[in-house]
Design a protein around this motif. Sequence first.
Motif, PDB file in Angstrom:
ATOM      1  N   HIS A   7      17.811   3.318  17.375  1.00 40.96           N
ATOM      2  CA  HIS A   7      17.279   1.969  17.199  1.00 40.96           C
ATOM      3  C   HIS A   7      17.858   1.124  18.319  1.00 40.96           C
ATOM      4  O   HIS A   7      19.061   0.901  18.366  1.00 40.96           O
ATOM      5  CB  HIS A   7      17.697   1.439  15.831  1.00 40.96           C
ATOM      6  CG  HIS A   7      17.406  -0.010  15.634  1.00 40.96           C
ATOM      7  ND1 HIS A   7      17.751  -0.669  14.505  1.00 40.96           N
ATOM      8  CD2 HIS A   7      16.810  -0.931  16.418  1.00 40.96           C
ATOM      9  CE1 HIS A   7      17.389  -1.941  14.605  1.00 40.96           C
ATOM     10  NE2 HIS A   7      16.830  -2.114  15.755  1.00 40.96           N
ATOM     11  N   THR A   9      17.858  -2.324  21.030  1.00 37.87           N
ATOM     12  CA  THR A   9      17.519  -3.732  21.188  1.00 37.87           C
ATOM     13  C   THR A   9      17.423  -4.113  22.664  1.00 37.87           C
ATOM     14  O   THR A   9      16.863  -5.148  22.989  1.00 37.87           O
ATOM     15  CB  THR A   9      18.567  -4.635  20.515  1.00 37.87           C
ATOM     16  OG1 THR A   9      19.849  -4.347  21.067  1.00 37.87           O
ATOM     17  CG2 THR A   9      18.588  -4.417  19.003  1.00 37.87           C
ATOM     18  N   THR A  10      17.986  -3.276  23.550  1.00 40.61           N
ATOM     19  CA  THR A  10      18.013  -3.579  24.981  1.00 40.61           C
ATOM     20  C   THR A  10      17.832  -2.295  25.784  1.00 40.61           C
ATOM     21  O   THR A  10      18.438  -1.279  25.465  1.00 40.61           O
ATOM     22  CB  THR A  10      19.354  -4.231  25.379  1.00 40.61           C
ATOM     23  OG1 THR A  10      19.572  -5.377  24.566  1.00 40.61           O
ATOM     24  CG2 THR A  10      19.365  -4.631  26.842  1.00 40.61           C
ATOM     25  N   LEU A  40       8.372  -4.753  27.218  1.00 44.00           N
ATOM     26  CA  LEU A  40       9.668  -5.039  26.612  1.00 44.00           C
ATOM     27  C   LEU A  40       9.682  -6.432  25.996  1.00 44.00           C
ATOM     28  O   LEU A  40      10.168  -6.625  24.880  1.00 44.00           O
ATOM     29  CB  LEU A  40      10.787  -4.900  27.646  1.00 44.00           C
ATOM     30  CG  LEU A  40      11.042  -3.492  28.176  1.00 44.00           C
ATOM     31  CD1 LEU A  40      12.077  -3.521  29.291  1.00 44.00           C
ATOM     32  CD2 LEU A  40      11.474  -2.556  27.071  1.00 44.00           C
ATOM     33  N   ARG A  43       7.665  -6.580  22.740  1.00 43.72           N
ATOM     34  CA  ARG A  43       8.303  -5.907  21.608  1.00 43.72           C
ATOM     35  C   ARG A  43       9.624  -6.569  21.202  1.00 43.72           C
ATOM     36  O   ARG A  43      10.308  -6.089  20.312  1.00 43.72           O
ATOM     37  CB  ARG A  43       8.539  -4.438  21.931  1.00 43.72           C
ATOM     38  CG  ARG A  43       7.236  -3.699  22.150  1.00 43.72           C
ATOM     39  CD  ARG A  43       7.401  -2.227  21.988  1.00 43.72           C
ATOM     40  NE  ARG A  43       6.174  -1.510  22.268  1.00 43.72           N
ATOM     41  CZ  ARG A  43       5.139  -1.423  21.449  1.00 43.72           C
ATOM     42  NH1 ARG A  43       5.181  -2.025  20.295  1.00 43.72           N
ATOM     43  NH2 ARG A  43       4.069  -0.739  21.791  1.00 43.72           N
ATOM     44  N   LEU A  45      12.343  -6.769  22.960  1.00 47.00           N
ATOM     45  CA  LEU A  45      13.504  -6.042  23.459  1.00 47.00           C
ATOM     46  C   LEU A  45      14.087  -6.757  24.669  1.00 47.00           C
ATOM     47  O   LEU A  45      13.365  -7.336  25.469  1.00 47.00           O
ATOM     48  CB  LEU A  45      13.116  -4.624  23.867  1.00 47.00           C
ATOM     49  CG  LEU A  45      12.667  -3.707  22.736  1.00 47.00           C
ATOM     50  CD1 LEU A  45      12.156  -2.392  23.291  1.00 47.00           C
ATOM     51  CD2 LEU A  45      13.800  -3.461  21.759  1.00 47.00           C
ATOM     52  N   ARG A 105      22.937   0.382  20.655  1.00 49.19           N
ATOM     53  CA  ARG A 105      21.682  -0.372  20.690  1.00 49.19           C
ATOM     54  C   ARG A 105      21.111  -0.469  22.104  1.00 49.19           C
ATOM     55  O   ARG A 105      20.055  -1.031  22.315  1.00 49.19           O
ATOM     56  CB  ARG A 105      21.874  -1.780  20.121  1.00 49.19           C
ATOM     57  CG  ARG A 105      22.323  -1.801  18.683  1.00 49.19           C
ATOM     58  CD  ARG A 105      21.212  -1.308  17.786  1.00 49.19           C
ATOM     59  NE  ARG A 105      21.616  -1.389  16.404  1.00 49.19           N
ATOM     60  CZ  ARG A 105      21.577  -0.376  15.561  1.00 49.19           C
ATOM     61  NH1 ARG A 105      21.145   0.796  15.969  1.00 49.19           N
ATOM     62  NH2 ARG A 105      21.951  -0.517  14.322  1.00 49.19           N
ATOM     63  N   SER A 153       7.727   4.508  28.207  1.00 47.96           N
ATOM     64  CA  SER A 153       7.150   3.548  27.276  1.00 47.96           C
ATOM     65  C   SER A 153       7.008   4.158  25.881  1.00 47.96           C
ATOM     66  O   SER A 153       7.345   3.528  24.874  1.00 47.96           O
ATOM     67  CB  SER A 153       5.792   3.077  27.786  1.00 47.96           C
ATOM     68  OG  SER A 153       5.221   2.161  26.900  1.00 47.96           O
ATOM     69  N   ILE A 156      10.492   4.435  24.341  1.00 51.08           N
ATOM     70  CA  ILE A 156      10.988   3.131  23.901  1.00 51.08           C
ATOM     71  C   ILE A 156      10.352   2.743  22.571  1.00 51.08           C
ATOM     72  O   ILE A 156      11.031   2.259  21.661  1.00 51.08           O
ATOM     73  CB  ILE A 156      10.722   2.057  24.981  1.00 51.08           C
ATOM     74  CG1 ILE A 156      11.646   2.308  26.182  1.00 51.08           C
ATOM     75  CG2 ILE A 156      10.930   0.650  24.429  1.00 51.08           C
ATOM     76  CD1 ILE A 156      11.312   1.469  27.402  1.00 51.08           C
ATOM     77  N   ARG A 157       9.056   2.983  22.444  1.00 51.42           N
ATOM     78  CA  ARG A 157       8.366   2.653  21.186  1.00 51.42           C
ATOM     79  C   ARG A 157       8.997   3.352  19.994  1.00 51.42           C
ATOM     80  O   ARG A 157       9.007   2.814  18.889  1.00 51.42           O
ATOM     81  CB  ARG A 157       6.897   3.055  21.267  1.00 51.42           C
ATOM     82  CG  ARG A 157       6.081   2.099  22.083  1.00 51.42           C
ATOM     83  CD  ARG A 157       4.605   2.375  21.983  1.00 51.42           C
ATOM     84  NE  ARG A 157       4.156   2.235  20.614  1.00 51.42           N
ATOM     85  CZ  ARG A 157       3.176   2.953  20.087  1.00 51.42           C
ATOM     86  NH1 ARG A 157       2.554   3.865  20.796  1.00 51.42           N
ATOM     87  NH2 ARG A 157       2.813   2.755  18.843  1.00 51.42           N
ATOM     88  N   VAL A 160      12.008   1.238  18.648  1.00 45.96           N
ATOM     89  CA  VAL A 160      11.810  -0.147  18.226  1.00 45.96           C
ATOM     90  C   VAL A 160      11.690  -0.192  16.709  1.00 45.96           C
ATOM     91  O   VAL A 160      10.927   0.568  16.118  1.00 45.96           O
ATOM     92  CB  VAL A 160      10.539  -0.735  18.881  1.00 45.96           C
ATOM     93  CG1 VAL A 160      10.264  -2.142  18.380  1.00 45.96           C
ATOM     94  CG2 VAL A 160      10.678  -0.735  20.388  1.00 45.96           C
ATOM     95  N   PRO A 161      12.448  -1.072  16.071  1.00 45.18           N
ATOM     96  CA  PRO A 161      12.367  -1.163  14.608  1.00 45.18           C
ATOM     97  C   PRO A 161      10.993  -1.652  14.151  1.00 45.18           C
ATOM     98  O   PRO A 161      10.375  -2.493  14.801  1.00 45.18           O
ATOM     99  CB  PRO A 161      13.461  -2.171  14.245  1.00 45.18           C
ATOM    100  CG  PRO A 161      13.723  -2.939  15.480  1.00 45.18           C
ATOM    101  CD  PRO A 161      13.383  -2.045  16.631  1.00 45.18           C
TER     102      PRO A 161
END
Length: 177
Positions: A7, A9-10, A40, A43, A45, A105, A153, A156-157, A160-161
């Motif tokens: 999970h 966030t960055t 980003l 989403r 992020l 994160r 991409s 990354i998806r 993402v929460p």
Amino acid sequence: MTPKPFHITTVLFDLERVLAAAAGSRRVPQALAKGMVGMLRARGLGMGVVSRQTQKAVLDFLKQRLQVRPADIRPCICLDASCAGGQRRNPFTAAARSMHTAPQRFMVVSADRDMLRLAKDAGTVTVGWGASGTLDSFGPVTDYRVGDLQQLSRLIRMGVPLPAGKLPNDLLKEFLA
């Protein structure tokens, strides 16, 4: 390689080996690199960069080539030559602490084994960036390996929460397969 759940966030990009290559490559149009920045943002992020250049040089490059505002970049980790030797704190741990978050994160995307090793030691999600023929050369310093921005991409998806009980159909189909 067995995927591990994460999970984030960055997302932190290696400026010299990933973003600069993506923005200037004939194979990866600059529009795709700009699209990554937009994705980003959409989403929610954060976007950070890791570089061996000065912070001013990094922010100038991002502003000129990708039209990214300096306020959009956090953290900006500069691994200058003066920090190369001796005892020092892990820059990824220090960046996470300054942002009041856990290093787990962060997703660090790089083609630099030393940078990935530092990130892995801090506990971040590490992504090796390279051409398809070079992806196996990273060894155990990466959690994932990608060869282009489209693969990145998708990865990354996955980190993402989502709202409780929600999973996009394309990801559900992939997991069930």
